[in-house]
Structure formats: C-alpha cells, structure tokens
Design an enzyme around this catalytic site. Structure first.
Site, PDB file in Angstrom:
ATOM      1  N   TYR A  64       0.860  -1.192   0.000  1.00 14.30           N
ATOM      2  CA  TYR A  64       0.000   0.000   0.000  1.00 14.30           C
ATOM      3  C   TYR A  64       0.900   1.248   0.000  1.00 14.30           C
ATOM      4  CZ  TYR A  64      -3.747  -3.272   1.342  1.00 14.30           C
ATOM      5  OH  TYR A  64      -4.641  -4.321   1.397  1.00 14.30           O
ATOM      6  N   PHE A 209     -13.140  -5.118   1.206  1.00 11.53           N
ATOM      7  CA  PHE A 209     -14.236  -4.385   0.549  1.00 11.53           C
ATOM      8  C   PHE A 209     -15.543  -4.578   1.335  1.00 11.53           C
ATOM      9  CE2 PHE A 209     -12.509  -4.261  -4.147  1.00 11.53           C
ATOM     10  CZ  PHE A 209     -11.528  -3.369  -3.740  1.00 11.53           C
ATOM     11  N   PRO A 210     -15.520  -4.380   2.670  1.00 14.92           N
ATOM     12  CA  PRO A 210     -16.721  -4.660   3.475  1.00 14.92           C
ATOM     13  C   PRO A 210     -17.910  -3.774   3.103  1.00 14.92           C
ATOM     14  CG  PRO A 210     -15.084  -3.475   4.765  1.00 14.92           C
ATOM     15  CD  PRO A 210     -14.406  -3.885   3.502  1.00 14.92           C
ATOM     16  N   GLY A 214     -17.374   1.582  -0.959  1.00 11.46           N
ATOM     17  CA  GLY A 214     -18.220   2.766  -0.789  1.00 11.46           C
ATOM     18  C   GLY A 214     -19.608   2.601  -1.382  1.00 11.46           C
TER      19      GLY A 214
HETATM   20  N1  LIG Z   1      -6.496  -8.706   0.889  1.00 13.80           N
HETATM   21  C1  LIG Z   1      -6.714  -7.996  -0.186  1.00 13.80           C
HETATM   22  O1  LIG Z   1      -6.389  -8.399  -1.298  1.00 13.80           O
HETATM   23  C2  LIG Z   1      -7.362  -6.658  -0.054  1.00 13.80           C
HETATM   24  C3  LIG Z   1      -7.857  -5.982  -1.190  1.00 13.80           C
HETATM   25  C4  LIG Z   1      -8.474  -4.746  -0.987  1.00 13.80           C
HETATM   26  C5  LIG Z   1      -8.577  -4.213   0.291  1.00 13.80           C
HETATM   27  N2  LIG Z   1      -8.064  -4.889   1.358  1.00 13.80           N
HETATM   28  C6  LIG Z   1      -8.182  -4.370   2.747  1.00 13.80           C
HETATM   29  O2  LIG Z   1      -9.544  -4.128   3.003  1.00 13.80           O
HETATM   30  C7  LIG Z   1      -9.714  -2.794   3.510  1.00 13.80           C
HETATM   31  C8  LIG Z   1     -11.069  -2.277   3.142  1.00 13.80           C
HETATM   32  O3  LIG Z   1     -11.168  -2.164   1.735  1.00 13.80           O
HETATM   33  P1  LIG Z   1     -11.378  -0.760   1.020  1.00 13.80           P
HETATM   34  O4  LIG Z   1     -10.928   0.307   1.950  1.00 13.80           O
HETATM   35  O5  LIG Z   1     -10.755  -0.809  -0.289  1.00 13.80           O
HETATM   36  O6  LIG Z   1     -12.946  -0.771   0.754  1.00 13.80           O
HETATM   37  P2  LIG Z   1     -14.230  -0.491   1.672  1.00 13.80           P
HETATM   38  O7  LIG Z   1     -13.853  -0.462   3.107  1.00 13.80           O
HETATM   39  O8  LIG Z   1     -15.302  -1.418   1.237  1.00 13.80           O
HETATM   40  O9  LIG Z   1     -14.652   0.955   1.179  1.00 13.80           O
HETATM   41  C9  LIG Z   1     -13.791   2.063   1.292  1.00 13.80           C
HETATM   42  C10 LIG Z   1     -14.341   3.175   0.425  1.00 13.80           C
HETATM   43  O10 LIG Z   1     -15.611   3.557   0.917  1.00 13.80           O
HETATM   44  C11 LIG Z   1     -15.631   4.937   1.271  1.00 13.80           C
HETATM   45  N3  LIG Z   1     -16.295   5.034   2.562  1.00 13.80           N
HETATM   46  C12 LIG Z   1     -15.889   4.480   3.736  1.00 13.80           C
HETATM   47  N4  LIG Z   1     -16.780   4.750   4.713  1.00 13.80           N
HETATM   48  C13 LIG Z   1     -17.750   5.494   4.154  1.00 13.80           C
HETATM   49  C14 LIG Z   1     -18.930   6.095   4.660  1.00 13.80           C
HETATM   50  N5  LIG Z   1     -19.286   5.949   5.936  1.00 13.80           N
HETATM   51  N6  LIG Z   1     -19.704   6.800   3.799  1.00 13.80           N
HETATM   52  C15 LIG Z   1     -19.365   6.947   2.503  1.00 13.80           C
HETATM   53  N7  LIG Z   1     -18.249   6.407   1.958  1.00 13.80           N
HETATM   54  C16 LIG Z   1     -17.447   5.679   2.775  1.00 13.80           C
HETATM   55  C17 LIG Z   1     -14.196   5.363   1.357  1.00 13.80           C
HETATM   56  O11 LIG Z   1     -14.063   6.702   0.919  1.00 13.80           O
HETATM   57  P3  LIG Z   1     -13.635   7.885   1.967  1.00 13.80           P
HETATM   58  O12 LIG Z   1     -12.169   7.766   2.116  1.00 13.80           O
HETATM   59  O13 LIG Z   1     -14.097   9.107   1.272  1.00 13.80           O
HETATM   60  O14 LIG Z   1     -14.388   7.609   3.240  1.00 13.80           O
HETATM   61  C18 LIG Z   1     -13.489   4.405   0.404  1.00 13.80           C
HETATM   62  O15 LIG Z   1     -13.480   4.917  -0.900  1.00 13.80           O
HETATM   63  C19 LIG Z   1      -8.542  -2.053   2.879  1.00 13.80           C
HETATM   64  O16 LIG Z   1      -8.279  -0.852   3.567  1.00 13.80           O
HETATM   65  C20 LIG Z   1      -7.450  -3.066   2.993  1.00 13.80           C
HETATM   66  O17 LIG Z   1      -6.911  -3.030   4.311  1.00 13.80           O
HETATM   67  C21 LIG Z   1      -7.468  -6.098   1.200  1.00 13.80           C
END
Ligand SMILES: NC(=O)c1ccc[n+]([C@@H]2O[C@H](COP(=O)([O-])OP(=O)(O)OC[C@H]3O[C@@H](n4cnc5c(N)ncnc54)[C@H](OP(=O)(O)O)[C@@H]3O)[C@@H](O)[C@H]2O)c1
Length: 284
Positions: A64, A209-210, A214
C-alpha cells in the site's frame, strides 16, 4: 446468530484479543494506492482517530504505497498503545498505480517482512498475511518462509488472503493459519464457503471491501431503505450485517475521513433482528 457489540472481541491466533470492527489502511496512500497522499496530515489524523475511538485492529500491507500506509501508521501511533494489533501482508509487488503482481519467492517475501518490521518500527509483526498465492512458487515455500520468520521471532501469526477452501486446507497442512482475508460483503458473497469453513474452524475471517468500496454506503445503496427504518446509515447496516453473520468476522472498513470512520464504528452498536438479517441476506 451473534449480536454485535462494541465490546465484541475475537482472539486472533488465540492470544491477540481485538475488537471485531477494525480499520483497513489501504485508502491512506495516494490514488491507485500509489505514493504519498495529497493530505498526509489528514491521513495521520484518521489513523489516530481510529485508535482514540476504540479500534485495536488495523490491517495494512507492504504494497500500500508501497510502504506509505505502514509508514503513516508508524508515524501516527508509534510507540504503539498496549493491545493494538497491526496486521500486514507481503506477496504483491507494485509497478505503478493500480498494478498488483504476485511474487511469492521466499527471498522476496523475507525481504518484505524485514522492510515491514522497519517501516512499522516493530520487532515482531503481529500477523503477516500472504497477500496472494503466487502460482509459480510452491505454496510450501511461500508459507515456509513465514514459518521460519515466526520461529525467528519476527512474526507472531500467519494468515492468507484470497484463497479457496481447498487452498486454505492446503495452507493449514503447512503452517498454523489463524486468519483468512477474502473479498466478501452484502452484495458479493463468492467467498461464502470460505467464511463457513472459517466459522466452523474458528479461523478469523477478514472481509475486504466490506462496504463494496463505498457503494454500500452511498445514498442509493441497496440497504438504504432498511437503514432509514433502523435510523442508521447504509454503511452501518452493511457492517452490522457482517458482524452478525459470524463471530469470526473482523471487518476492516477503509476511509480517509474521520467523519466516515466515526460513522462506520457506529455499526458495532447496531443490532439487527433476525428479520432484518433475512431481508439483508436476500439482497445478494
Ligand atoms: N487482501 C486484499 O487483497 C485486499 C484488497 C483490498 C482491500 N483490502 C483491505 O480491506 C480494507 C477495506 O477495503 P477498502 O478500503 O478498499 O474498501 P471499503 O472499506 O469497502 O470501502 C472504502 C471506500 O468507501 C468509502 N467510505 C468508507 N466509509 C464510508 C462512509 N461511511 N460513507 C461513505 N463512503 C465511505 C471510502 O471513501 P472515503 O475515504 O471518502 O471515506 C473508500 O473509498 C482495505 O483498507 C485493505 O486493508 C485487502
């Protein structure tokens, strides 16, 4: 079904107790998870706010940035508060924004763990996850080097990411696997069989991507109606659904925004009835 609570704890590897709702640090670097963020002070603020608001489980990766997310976590929080668990990963290389290439050769994985120790400013990594299985390298070699690092005291626990049940079983023949991190949310349940297996075996399941990057938090989210009825926000409903799906689920929503962080953590106080869960289950 379990009831999500703010004090709901899962013990990673049996000896690292964490609150089940954590924080994912992939959003901290610049666009495409590449380079420095435009607002570094803001990134430091959101990481500190997470811990102030009770988060004690943070997920990151060497890739990252690369390195940027781990460095921001260390700058924001080192010396780390007692009980904070920082999980990182190795096994994906970066050649530019949005480019992710698996490399699982043991010498590379060892180098990356050494770099993560340096960037996180720790002597032992709480949880190292194999970010992707490299199909060109025997799995026993990829996990074997993590086992060596564990025996050397540089790694405490080992996890895997994006695996099938079959791959998870094979991994467990090689090392003790304490967590699995797969894509899973309300609208993408391709890993349901892996979650079921992890639940039956008591392995931590970290859904990435919980909130569907977004989409599940948006005003037109498929959960918007149910959220209104519950006087909650769509992201809270999506996260509460994950927490109640299984006691081994450790969601790690990512955000750059302190407001979104606070909103998301509110999910731990939201209890969904059996009927709510059934309606949400039907949205897949
Ligand atoms: N193992 C793997 O291969 C893998 C792959 C991908 C991700 N991950 C891990 O999973 C974690 C979570 O995934 P992710 O961060 O990509 O996706 P996510 O948690 O599903 O969604 C994050 C996105 O949603 C937005 N968001 C978050 N809270 C919000 C809210 N309350 N209202 C409106 N928008 C909101 C964020 O934008 P803002 O910044 O504007 O809030 C961001 O763009 C990552 O941080 C990483 O640690 C692991």
């Amino acid at each position: 079904m379990t009831t999500a609570q703010l004090d709901d704890i899962f013990s990673i590897g049996g000896d690292l107790p964490v609150h089940r709702l954590g924080y994912g640090a992939m959003q901290l670097p610049g666009p495409g998870v590449w380079g420095e963020p435009a607002d570094r002070d803001g990134a430091l603020r959101v990481v500190r706010a997470a811990v102030e608001q009770g988060v004690d489980f943070i997920d990151t990766a060497d890739s990252y940035g690369p390195f940027v997310s781990e460095q921001i976590i260390a700058e924001a929080l080192h010396p780390y508060p007692e009980g904070l668990v920082v999980a990182t990963k190795a096994g994906l290389t970066r050649q530019g924004p949005g480019i992710w290439t698996p490399v699982g050769r043991p010498a590379y994985l060892r180098q990356q763990v050494e770099l993560s120790l340096r960037h996180l400013r720790v002597e032992r990594i709480d949880l190292i996850q194999l970010h992707r299985i490299d199909p060109d390298v025997p799995l026993a070699d990829q996990l074997g080097v993590f086992a060596e690092l564990r025996d050397e005291g540089k790694v405490r626990h080992i996890g895997v990411s994006e695996v099938s049940v079959e791959e998870l079983r094979a991994a467990r023949e090689i090392v003790d696997v304490v967590t699995v991190q797969n894509l899973y949310n309300l609208t993408d349940r391709k890993s349901q069989d892996v979650l079921d297996y992890a639940t039956a075996e008591g392995i931590g399941f970290i859904p990435w991507f919980p909130i569907a990057t977004g989409d599940l938090a948006a005003p037109d989210s498929p959960v918007a109606d149910i959220a209104r009825e519950l006087d909650a926000t769509p992201s809270q409903v999506a996260l509460a659904w994950l927490l109640q799906k299984s006691p081994v689920v450790l969601p790690i929503p990512g955000t750059k925004s302190v407001d979104h962080l606070t909103e998301n953590l509110g999910a731990a106080a939201l209890t969904l009835s059996d009927e709510d869960m059934q309606r949400l289950d039907a949205l897949a």
